[in-house]
Structures are given as structure tokens and as C-alpha cells.
Design a protein around this motif. Sequence first.
Motif, PDB file in Angstrom:
ATOM      1  N   GLU A 109     -76.598  11.764  21.511  1.00  0.00           N
ATOM      2  CA  GLU A 109     -77.787  10.840  22.072  1.00  0.00           C
ATOM      3  C   GLU A 109     -77.916  10.911  23.319  1.00  0.00           C
ATOM      4  O   GLU A 109     -76.803  11.129  24.234  1.00  0.00           O
ATOM      5  CB  GLU A 109     -77.230   9.471  21.788  1.00  0.00           C
ATOM      6  CG  GLU A 109     -77.346   8.885  20.177  1.00  0.00           C
ATOM      7  CD  GLU A 109     -76.990   7.407  20.049  1.00  0.00           C
ATOM      8  OE1 GLU A 109     -77.111   6.604  21.016  1.00  0.00           O
ATOM      9  OE2 GLU A 109     -76.666   7.062  18.975  1.00  0.00           O
ATOM     10  N   THR A 144     -83.342   6.601  24.038  1.00  0.00           N
ATOM     11  CA  THR A 144     -82.588   7.823  23.846  1.00  0.00           C
ATOM     12  C   THR A 144     -83.425   8.634  22.964  1.00  0.00           C
ATOM     13  O   THR A 144     -84.212   8.276  22.323  1.00  0.00           O
ATOM     14  CB  THR A 144     -81.046   7.670  23.329  1.00  0.00           C
ATOM     15  OG1 THR A 144     -81.336   6.614  22.353  1.00  0.00           O
ATOM     16  CG2 THR A 144     -80.289   6.782  24.279  1.00  0.00           C
ATOM     17  N   LEU A 146     -82.619  12.276  20.226  1.00  0.00           N
ATOM     18  CA  LEU A 146     -81.366  12.966  19.940  1.00  0.00           C
ATOM     19  C   LEU A 146     -81.578  14.458  20.249  1.00  0.00           C
ATOM     20  O   LEU A 146     -82.691  14.963  20.298  1.00  0.00           O
ATOM     21  CB  LEU A 146     -81.732  13.248  18.296  1.00  0.00           C
ATOM     22  CG  LEU A 146     -80.918  11.976  17.334  1.00  0.00           C
ATOM     23  CD1 LEU A 146     -80.923  12.278  16.121  1.00  0.00           C
ATOM     24  CD2 LEU A 146     -79.497  11.365  18.178  1.00  0.00           C
ATOM     25  N   HIS A 262     -85.388   8.002  19.674  1.00  0.00           N
ATOM     26  CA  HIS A 262     -84.214   7.873  18.911  1.00  0.00           C
ATOM     27  C   HIS A 262     -84.097   6.495  18.794  1.00  0.00           C
ATOM     28  O   HIS A 262     -83.581   5.807  19.735  1.00  0.00           O
ATOM     29  CB  HIS A 262     -82.945   8.553  19.080  1.00  0.00           C
ATOM     30  CG  HIS A 262     -81.719   8.345  18.270  1.00  0.00           C
ATOM     31  ND1 HIS A 262     -81.689   8.431  17.058  1.00  0.00           N
ATOM     32  CD2 HIS A 262     -80.453   7.583  18.736  1.00  0.00           C
ATOM     33  CE1 HIS A 262     -80.582   7.947  16.428  1.00  0.00           C
ATOM     34  NE2 HIS A 262     -79.814   7.573  17.537  1.00  0.00           N
ATOM     35  N   SER A 264     -81.509   3.739  17.744  1.00  0.00           N
ATOM     36  CA  SER A 264     -80.274   3.410  17.164  1.00  0.00           C
ATOM     37  C   SER A 264     -80.684   2.320  16.155  1.00  0.00           C
ATOM     38  O   SER A 264     -81.231   1.310  16.329  1.00  0.00           O
ATOM     39  CB  SER A 264     -79.416   3.119  18.088  1.00  0.00           C
ATOM     40  OG  SER A 264     -78.284   2.343  17.559  1.00  0.00           O
TER      41      SER A 264
END
Length: 276
Positions: A109, A144, A146, A262, A264
Amino acid sequence: MAATVSWLVLPSDAGPSILVYLRDLTEQRRLDQLRADFIANASHEIKTPLASLSGFIQTLHGAARHDEAARDRFLPIMAKQAERMARLIDNLMSLSRVEMRAHLKPQGEVAIAELVEQACEALEPMAAEADVTVAVESEVGDVTVLGDRDELTQVFINLVHNAIKYGGNGGSVQVKLKRQRSGSQDMIAISVEDDGPGILGQHLPRLTERFYRVAGAAGHEKGGTGLGLAIVKHVVNRHRGELRIASEVGSGSKFTVLLAEHKSNLGLLEVAFKPT
Ligand code: ADP
């Protein structure tokens, strides 16, 4: 088509049957050719500074043995050649590391805005020396992606480094992070734009080829390796992202990297397990 054929005889109650395997070697041959070309190019690029260094060493051992002025003149040139060789080898190693892992999507991340800021900070001394201003503007907060932190850092170092180097003295570089929709995916678009001389359209499709450099371009003499954008392209591909290049002679160049945001799923879990 190049192919190999192998077969297997299988006994069965109804009589033997034959299983024939055909393997298409065209792709394999293409890859072998690419590898051979790459080794030839890499050897050539390394041999050039090496030959120059050997020449200087011979001169300093021979004709110019007691010539202090020659020594003072040659040593900085020799140091530059050695630096160029080290840079080439570093770049070749980065490229081969990324290629070896091309099939694995990186899973770390990475806070992308922070990473881009840090890459720009690392280049501040170079920008100051070239009297170039580098401004970073982010509209994405602390999202973020990946990825692999080191590889992504190298991507933005290479792009901003090029923008400073080719943008020219006294120029400015704009680095922007925005959200962008691509198909069904939320992407983060990170663009690096300079106001330098730009690149002729005919070169654009070839810029990410290994060792491709625009002959005679401003900054060409600054000791590049022609591997920076090849590394960028390979890293972006490994991250299943996209690299876009737009440039116009006289108006500067813009390199944009698109990476999937990304999301989460912690937020969803919190909702799912919220005590009632
Ligand atoms: P190099 O080590 O030569 O900089 P790169 O792969 O990073 O290699 O770039 C390939 C070529 O693309 C450069 O030699 C240069 O001619 C051109 N180029 C890259 N970035 C820019 C830019 N921002 N402006 C103008 N030309 C650029």
C-alpha cells in the motif's frame, strides 16, 4: 511459423491413439532476438565510456606522464565517464529487476501523493542548479495505490529528472495528482509537465524503447542513458497502469502515469461488524 512437434502413443481398448503436441516458437524466437539485441546494445553502450577511459589512462601513463595540466584536464572527464558507466549499470540492473518480476503485480500500500512529493524533494538540488522551479499540486488527499515503493519512486524521479534536464534552464515543472475515471476504474493520474522545447511527434512512439534518445535534442549531451523511460514503462506495466505522453515542439512535454486507486475495504468491514 516456427514450431516443435512431439507426440505420445496412448494404448486403449479401441486401439492405440496418438496425441500430437505442436508448440508455436514464433514468440520464443522474437523474445530471443530482443534479448540478443539488448545484450548487443548494452555492451556497445558500456564499451564506449570504457574505451574512452582506457585512452585517457594510456595517455596519462605515456605521453602526458609528467604533464600536470593534461592531468588536471583529463581527470574530471574520466570521472564523468566513470559516473556514466555506473549510471548505465544501475539502470540496466533496475530494468532487469522489473522485467524479472513483470508477471507479479506489486501489492504494497503506497501513499502516492507523499511518494511523489518525496521524489520531487530529492531532485531539489538539481532543480536549483538548473534554475528550474518544481511545483507539486495534489487534489487527491492521502489516497493509496497498490505498488512497489522503490519502483514507483524511480518512475517519478526519472520523469521529473527528465523534465528538469530537457525543460531547460529557467523553466518550470508542474507535477499534478488528480482523480480520473478510466472505464469502470477510479484511477490516480500523476502528470509531470515541463515548458521546455518539446519532442517531435515522430519520436513519441519510440521514447520508451531501451536506449532510444532523440539525436540533437537539447540536453542530449547531458549524459543520459536512454533507459529512463524504458524503466518507467516497465514499472507502470507491472503495476497494470498506463503511461501517456503528449508533447508539442515549442510548448513542452507532459508525461502522465495512471494508477488504479486502492480502496481499502476496512470501511466496509467496520460497517459489516458494527455492533447493534
Ligand atoms: P535519457 O537517459 O536519454 O534521458 P530517457 O529514456 O529518460 O533517456 O529519455 C529518452 C529520450 O526522450 C531522451 O534522450 C530525450 O531525447 C527525450 N525526452 C525525455 N523526456 C523529455 C522531456 N521532458 N522533454 C524533451 N525530451 C525528453
